[in-house]
Design a protein around this motif. Structure first.
Motif: not given
Length: 90
Positions: A35-54
């Motif tokens: 649960v902890i790893a999945g949460t961190v994985d999702s937060l990191l991936f989606w934030t890093l992948a789309f932080y500068a996206s429109d």
């Protein structure tokens, strides 16, 4: 870059948490660490992948991704128990 970073950080965290909890109740270590790893994985991936996206709806995909990870974690606890029990009795 986002996928690799999220995967590496989450895997290292998963192993670390699992190792600290593995002496207790059989389900606690795999459930909590996943649960902890999945949460961190999702937060990191989606934030890093789309932080500068429109693309403003990226967080919806992130929430669904996280929910699927949690569902799989819970669904795999029973087979995990059977596998570990079978290995110990062999």
């Amino acid at each position: 870059l986002a996928s690799g970073t999220a995967f590496l950080v989450a895997q290292m965290l998963d192993v670390s948490v699992f190792d600290r909890l593995r002496g207790g109740v059989w389900w606690k270590a795999p459930l909590v660490s996943s649960v902890i790893a999945g949460t961190v994985d999702s937060l990191l991936f989606w934030t890093l992948a789309f932080y500068a996206s429109d693309f403003v709806g990226w967080w919806n995909y992130g929430v669904v991704d996280w929910a699927v990870k949690l569902a799989i974690t819970i669904a795999m606890l029973v087979p995990f128990r059977f596998a570990t029990y079978s290995l110990r009795s062999a």
